[in-house]
Design an enzyme around this catalytic site. Sequence first.
Site, PDB file in Angstrom:
ATOM      1  N   LYS A  22     -21.926  -4.565  -8.892  1.00  0.00           N
ATOM      2  CA  LYS A  22     -22.405  -3.397  -8.138  1.00  0.00           C
ATOM      3  C   LYS A  22     -21.352  -2.280  -8.136  1.00  0.00           C
ATOM      4  CE  LYS A  22     -22.242  -3.088  -3.261  1.00  0.00           C
ATOM      5  NZ  LYS A  22     -21.489  -1.875  -3.052  1.00  0.00           N
ATOM      6  N   ARG A  92     -23.160   5.050   0.778  1.00  0.00           N
ATOM      7  CA  ARG A  92     -21.887   5.739   0.850  1.00  0.00           C
ATOM      8  C   ARG A  92     -21.286   6.043  -0.529  1.00  0.00           C
ATOM      9  NH1 ARG A  92     -16.910   6.629   3.351  1.00  0.00           N
ATOM     10  NH2 ARG A  92     -15.398   6.255   1.710  1.00  0.00           N
ATOM     11  N   CYS A 116     -22.482   1.039   4.531  1.00  0.00           N
ATOM     12  CA  CYS A 116     -22.159  -0.020   5.492  1.00  0.00           C
ATOM     13  C   CYS A 116     -21.421   0.532   6.706  1.00  0.00           C
ATOM     14  CB  CYS A 116     -21.263  -1.060   4.829  1.00  0.00           C
ATOM     15  SG  CYS A 116     -22.154  -2.327   3.937  1.00  0.00           S
ATOM     16  N   ARG A 121     -14.549   5.083   7.683  1.00  0.00           N
ATOM     17  CA  ARG A 121     -14.617   5.364   6.243  1.00  0.00           C
ATOM     18  C   ARG A 121     -14.570   6.858   5.926  1.00  0.00           C
ATOM     19  NH1 ARG A 121     -18.507   1.023   3.320  1.00  0.00           N
ATOM     20  NH2 ARG A 121     -16.919   1.187   1.737  1.00  0.00           N
ATOM     21  N   PRO A 122     -13.458   7.497   6.240  1.00  0.00           N
ATOM     22  CA  PRO A 122     -13.339   8.925   5.958  1.00  0.00           C
ATOM     23  C   PRO A 122     -13.238   9.193   4.451  1.00  0.00           C
ATOM     24  CG  PRO A 122     -11.254   8.061   6.749  1.00  0.00           C
ATOM     25  CD  PRO A 122     -12.238   6.934   6.808  1.00  0.00           C
ATOM     26  N   ILE A 123     -13.370  10.468   4.068  1.00  0.00           N
ATOM     27  CA  ILE A 123     -13.238  10.806   2.646  1.00  0.00           C
ATOM     28  C   ILE A 123     -12.143  11.845   2.425  1.00  0.00           C
ATOM     29  CG2 ILE A 123     -15.593  10.165   1.957  1.00  0.00           C
ATOM     30  CD1 ILE A 123     -16.306  13.153   2.174  1.00  0.00           C
ATOM     31  N   ASP A 124     -11.182  11.866   3.385  1.00  0.00           N
ATOM     32  CA  ASP A 124     -10.108  12.855   3.290  1.00  0.00           C
ATOM     33  C   ASP A 124      -9.326  12.750   1.977  1.00  0.00           C
ATOM     34  OD1 ASP A 124      -9.451  10.349   4.534  1.00  0.00           O
ATOM     35  OD2 ASP A 124      -7.450  11.129   4.964  1.00  0.00           O
ATOM     36  N   LEU A 125      -9.105  11.532   1.506  1.00  0.00           N
ATOM     37  CA  LEU A 125      -8.307  11.366   0.275  1.00  0.00           C
ATOM     38  C   LEU A 125      -9.040  11.949  -0.933  1.00  0.00           C
ATOM     39  CD1 LEU A 125      -7.127   7.670   0.855  1.00  0.00           C
ATOM     40  CD2 LEU A 125      -5.813   9.761   1.260  1.00  0.00           C
ATOM     41  N   ASP A 305     -14.287  -7.597   0.661  1.00  0.00           N
ATOM     42  CA  ASP A 305     -15.710  -7.888   0.455  1.00  0.00           C
ATOM     43  C   ASP A 305     -16.010  -9.392   0.443  1.00  0.00           C
ATOM     44  OD1 ASP A 305     -16.248  -5.218   0.351  1.00  0.00           O
ATOM     45  OD2 ASP A 305     -16.553  -5.110  -1.809  1.00  0.00           O
ATOM     46  N   ARG A 397     -28.858  -4.810  -0.840  1.00  0.00           N
ATOM     47  CA  ARG A 397     -28.122  -3.712  -1.471  1.00  0.00           C
ATOM     48  C   ARG A 397     -27.215  -4.235  -2.582  1.00  0.00           C
ATOM     49  NH1 ARG A 397     -24.295  -1.280   2.202  1.00  0.00           N
ATOM     50  NH2 ARG A 397     -23.633  -0.529   0.180  1.00  0.00           N
TER      51      ARG A 397
HETATM   52  C1  UD1 Z   1     -14.929   0.291  -2.362  1.00  0.00           C
HETATM   53  C2  UD1 Z   1     -16.070  -0.694  -2.580  1.00  0.00           C
HETATM   54  C3  UD1 Z   1     -16.223  -1.588  -1.366  1.00  0.00           C
HETATM   55  C4  UD1 Z   1     -14.913  -2.262  -1.016  1.00  0.00           C
HETATM   56  C5  UD1 Z   1     -13.787  -1.234  -0.916  1.00  0.00           C
HETATM   57  C6  UD1 Z   1     -12.410  -1.867  -0.736  1.00  0.00           C
HETATM   58  C7  UD1 Z   1     -17.563   0.524  -4.042  1.00  0.00           C
HETATM   59  C8  UD1 Z   1     -18.889   1.166  -4.227  1.00  0.00           C
HETATM   60  N1  UD1 Z   1     -17.281   0.045  -2.814  1.00  0.00           N
HETATM   61  O1  UD1 Z   1     -15.288   1.106  -1.252  1.00  0.00           O
HETATM   62  O2  UD1 Z   1     -17.211  -2.572  -1.663  1.00  0.00           O
HETATM   63  O3  UD1 Z   1     -15.027  -2.925   0.213  1.00  0.00           O
HETATM   64  O4  UD1 Z   1     -13.734  -0.431  -2.107  1.00  0.00           O
HETATM   65  O5  UD1 Z   1     -12.139  -2.747  -1.771  1.00  0.00           O
HETATM   66  O6  UD1 Z   1     -16.796   0.393  -4.979  1.00  0.00           O
HETATM   67  N2  UD1 Z   1     -10.052   5.640   3.206  1.00  0.00           N
HETATM   68  C9  UD1 Z   1      -9.582   6.745   3.866  1.00  0.00           C
HETATM   69  N3  UD1 Z   1      -9.815   7.978   3.319  1.00  0.00           N
HETATM   70  C10 UD1 Z   1     -10.465   8.150   2.136  1.00  0.00           C
HETATM   71  C11 UD1 Z   1     -10.936   7.003   1.460  1.00  0.00           C
HETATM   72  C12 UD1 Z   1     -10.721   5.762   2.026  1.00  0.00           C
HETATM   73  O7  UD1 Z   1      -8.982   6.640   4.934  1.00  0.00           O
HETATM   74  O8  UD1 Z   1     -10.639   9.305   1.692  1.00  0.00           O
HETATM   75  C13 UD1 Z   1      -9.860   4.300   3.810  1.00  0.00           C
HETATM   76  C14 UD1 Z   1     -11.193   3.653   4.170  1.00  0.00           C
HETATM   77  O9  UD1 Z   1     -11.648   4.087   5.428  1.00  0.00           O
HETATM   78  C15 UD1 Z   1     -10.842   2.188   4.154  1.00  0.00           C
HETATM   79  C16 UD1 Z   1      -9.796   2.106   3.023  1.00  0.00           C
HETATM   80  O10 UD1 Z   1      -9.316   3.427   2.837  1.00  0.00           O
HETATM   81  O11 UD1 Z   1     -10.250   1.807   5.365  1.00  0.00           O
HETATM   82  C17 UD1 Z   1     -10.356   1.581   1.702  1.00  0.00           C
HETATM   83  O12 UD1 Z   1     -11.386   2.393   1.252  1.00  0.00           O
HETATM   84  P1  UD1 Z   1     -11.753   2.590  -0.286  1.00  0.00           P
HETATM   85  O13 UD1 Z   1     -10.812   1.815  -1.151  1.00  0.00           O
HETATM   86  O14 UD1 Z   1     -11.894   4.032  -0.536  1.00  0.00           O
HETATM   87  O15 UD1 Z   1     -13.178   1.888  -0.360  1.00  0.00           O
HETATM   88  P2  UD1 Z   1     -14.494   2.455  -0.955  1.00  0.00           P
HETATM   89  O16 UD1 Z   1     -14.230   3.148  -2.249  1.00  0.00           O
HETATM   90  O17 UD1 Z   1     -15.259   3.159   0.090  1.00  0.00           O
END
Ligand code: UD1
Length: 416
Positions: A22, A92, A116, A121-125, A305, A397
Site C-alpha cells: 500500500k 491522508r 487514520c 499528523r501535521p504537514i509542516d515538514l 504499523d 483501506r
Molecule cells: C507513512 C505511512 C504510514 C506509517 C508512517 C510511519 C504511507 C502512505 N503511510 O505515513 O503507514 O505509519 O509513514 O512509518 O506511506 N510529522 C510531522 N510533520 C510532517 C510530517 C510528519 O510532524 O510534516 C510527524 C508525524 O506527525 C508523525 C511522524 O512525523 O508523528 C512520522 O510521520 P511520517 O513519516 O511523515 O508518516 P506518513 O508519511 O504520514
Amino acid sequence: MTRYIVEGGRRLVGEISISGAKNSVLPILAATIINNGFSTIMNVPFINDFKIMMKILTMIGCKISRVGDIVTINSKTVDTINIPEDLVREMRSSIILMGAMLSRCGQVKISYPGGCEIGPRPIDLHLKALKQLGVEIKESYGFIECKASKLKGNDILLDYPSVGATENIMLAGVKAEGITVIRNAAKEPEIVDLQNYLNKAGGKIYGAGTSVIKIEGVNELKSVEYTIIPDRIVAGTYMTAAAITNGEIVLKNIETEHIQSIISKLREAGCKIYSNCTALKIVGPKEIQAIESIKTSPYPGYPTDMQAQMMALLTISNGTSLISETVFENRFKHVPELTRMGANITTIDRVAVIKGVKKLTGAKVTAKDLRGGASLVLAGLAAEGTTEIDNIFHTERGYEKLDENLRNLGAIIKKV
Ligand code: UD1
C-alpha cells in the site's frame, strides 16, 4: 455498516502470497502524474486506499485501465490543478499529490488531508521543504495553494525522517532545475521503491534507503512498466496470525530483508521462523513469550504499523511486555477494545504495559484505525467465542481480501 464476525480458537495452517505494498503503490500512482505518457504498474493491491487514489487520478483527467493487479495510467490528459476535497479528506496520503502536481503543472490546490486518526499528523515538514524548492504556499480556509514558476533544487535537511515529506521532495525534485539533496531522509523500503520507479521512467535519483538522497533534475519522465514491492506490514500481520493461533503458515512473495525487525520480535515471542529471500515459514509457539521492550521507530526499526498487531499477540503472553510508540502521538486506540476482550493493558503517555492473560474472550469491538482494526481481528482469532468487529472499512483501506485469506488458512471469519 460492514463487520467481521470471528469464531476464535482455530489453528491457522497453510500458504499465502503477499500482495503489493500500500505505502509504495500510493506514492507511485501519484508519481505517474509527472510522467507525460503511460505507466503500467504491476502487483497493485486492490485495497480501498488504491481505489481512492484511482478516483482522484481520474478526476484530475488521467485515463486508467485495470486488469487484475495490473493498472495502466495515461496521464497525458491531466487537465486540472484542483484535487477533489472529499477524497483528500478520506486519505491522508493524498498529500503526496502536492509534489507530483507541482512537478507536472507547477501548481496545485489541495485541502488539508484526512486518514487514520492516530495523532495530529501535521504537514509542516512537507510545506517547509517545498518552500525551499521555490514553491509559494498560501494556506486559507482549509486549503493549501502551491505555485512554482520554476522548481529549483536545494539542500534540504528534514528535522525528522518523515516518509511522506521525503516522498514529496523526491516527486517535486525529480524535474526541478539543478540538484536537490535530502538529508535525514526516511529510509523505508517504499522510498527505495519510489526511487526505482522514477529512475526507470528516466529520473536521476541516488541514495534512497540511506539518510542522504541526491536528485539530479531531468526534463521529462517517459512511459514505464514497474512492479510494486510486497507489503511488509501485510506480511507481518499474517505472521502474527500464525503466532497468535499456534499455527503454521508459509508466506510467499515477500522481501525477507524488509521484515527483519518483525522477524526478530516474533522470534523473541517464541515463534520458529525459517526463511530465504522471498519466502518464509513461521510456526507459532505453544506458549507466547512476553517481550521486555518493543520501541517503534523509523525503518529499519520496529514499524509503528505493526505495533497494534504485536500488542494483540502479547495480550496472551506468559508475562509482562512493554511497547513504546515513538512515531505517532495517539496510536493506542485499540487498547480499550482489546481490554473489552479481556486483555490487561495500561498506558502511560506513549508506553503500553501489557500483562499477559490466560485467554481473551470474544466481544463486540470497533476498529478505530487501519492497523488497530487488524489487531482486533488477530485477537478474535485467538479469543474464546465470537468476536464482532465493526467499522472494518478502516481495515479494508490496507488489506486485500483479509477475511477470504484467513478462511483459506482455516479461520472462521465472515464479513456481514
Ligand atoms: C507513512 C505511512 C504510514 C506509517 C508512517 C510511519 C504511507 C502512505 N503511510 O505515513 O503507514 O505509519 O509513514 O512509518 O506511506 N510529522 C510531522 N510533520 C510532517 C510530517 C510528519 O510532524 O510534516 C510527524 C508525524 O506527525 C508523525 C511522524 O512525523 O508523528 C512520522 O510521520 P511520517 O513519516 O511523515 O508518516 P506518513 O508519511 O504520514
